[in-house]
Enzyme design. Structure first.
Site, mmCIF file in Angstrom:
data_model
loop_
_atom_site.group_PDB
_atom_site.id
_atom_site.type_symbol
_atom_site.label_atom_id
_atom_site.label_comp_id
_atom_site.label_asym_id
_atom_site.label_seq_id
_atom_site.Cartn_x
_atom_site.Cartn_y
_atom_site.Cartn_z
ATOM 1 C CB CYS A 209 -1.743 6.412 3.730
ATOM 2 S SG CYS A 209 -1.061 7.266 2.283
ATOM 3 C CG HIS A 265 1.807 3.746 2.932
ATOM 4 N ND1 HIS A 265 0.438 3.889 2.883
ATOM 5 C CD2 HIS A 265 2.074 3.141 4.121
ATOM 6 C CE1 HIS A 265 -0.100 3.381 3.985
ATOM 7 N NE2 HIS A 265 0.875 2.936 4.753
ATOM 8 C CG HIS A 277 0.125 2.099 8.399
ATOM 9 N ND1 HIS A 277 0.293 1.498 7.181
ATOM 10 C CD2 HIS A 277 0.148 1.080 9.315
ATOM 11 C CE1 HIS A 277 0.430 0.195 7.326
ATOM 12 N NE2 HIS A 277 0.355 -0.082 8.610
#
Length: 305
Positions: A209, A265, A277
């Protein structure tokens, strides 16, 4: 008393209601599965693990057991063992005392060892790595007491203009003023595979990420830190109504840490209530930030340029 015909109609209505609920649930965006992770928010946690005692009477803890119980990914590649959530928070090597904890170099009291294909660490070294109290239960050699992972930095307050270092490889590009171009560029990587702790894209052709956001922003003159946690320290805080394309959106990791306001995240807002993402399959993807899992765990939004 319910008549047979009425009972049949009631059963049909209940079945229809359950079917509708299931269909509704299946349409929700899918996020990381964290419900199986024990909550470690307020007290120490007891981990079951097969300890190994050396000739000096020191207990060695299997790292795989700790990672599994904490819900952390663990991966070994090129001799390095990485642990984390969607990006690598910890890194160590067998027979080496140097390690990384949240991107910072530390010295472990005892170098990790490899035995029968598994990596083992002492309680002192695991404590140093995780930043929390660790004790082994020497009575049965099968338990580790672990305190909450509390030595990480929560989401910061707004810092104004941020601290990112400008590199502006192409001069004409920057995030501010080229937000549509940034989104277009990010979408070119749709479907690129996710890999936990991925090396730079030029080398691995994969992302996790934070390496994804780092790679995208690098092309537009912004040098972001490697970890999502550190990226969340940059720039200025914005509200949902203020979100613009190219803003970073950060999400929590429920039940992992002593403070549920810890970043786990990150994604890039692309407009229309969506972000781009990477997480698991199919790799780089687009998800809604206004419904389902990601809405429930949205933590902060920041503008770094």
């Amino acid at each position: 008393m319910i008549r047979p015909a009425s009972q049949k109609a009631l059963l049909c209505a209940v079945a229809l209601l359950l079917l509708t609920a299931c269909i509704g649930c299946s349409r929700q965006p899918v996020g990381p599965k964290v419900s199986s992770v024990p909550n470690q928010a307020t007290h120490e946690h007891l981990i079951r693990a097969d300890l190994v005692k050396d000739t000096n009477g020191i207990n060695w803890i299997p790292l795989q057991s700790v990672a599994k119980d904490l819900g952390l990914r663990i991966k070994e590649k090129d001799g390095k063992v990485k642990l984390g959530y969607t990006d690598a928070m910890y890194e160590l090597m067998p027979d080496h005392s140097k390690a990384l904890s949240y991107g910072k170099e530390i010295i472990l009291p005892d170098a990790p060892i490899r035995q029968n294909g598994n990596i083992y660490v002492t309680a002192n070294s695991l404590s140093k790595l995780l930043g929390t109290k660790v004790q082994t239960d020497g009575r049965d050699g099968r338990h580790v007491r672990l305190g909450p992972l509390s030595s990480v930095t929560p989401v910061p307050r707004s810092t104004g203009t941020g601290e990112s270092q400008k590199i502006n490889r192409f001069n004409i590009f920057s995030v501010n003023g080229n937000r549509d171009e940034l989104v277009t560029y990010a979408k070119k990587f749709m479907g690129v595979p996710y890999e936990f702790g991925a090396k730079p894209y030029e080398q691995s052709k994969k992302f996790d990420c934070s390496s994804f956001t780092q790679h995208i922003f690098k092309q537009f003159g912004e040098s972001l830190p490697r970890l999502a946690r550190d990226q969340a320290q940059l720039g200025m805080s914005v509200t949902r109504n203020e979100l613009q394309k190219g803003d970073l959106i950060f999400f929590s990791v429920p039940g992992r840490f002593a403070n549920d306001k810890i970043v786990g995240h990150v994604g890039i807002y692309i407009g229309n209530g969506e972000m781009i993402h990477t997480w698991g399959d199919p790799g780089v993807q687009i998800s809604s930030v206004d419904s389902g899992y990601w809405k429930e765990h949205l933590l902060s939004m920041r503008r770094v340029s």
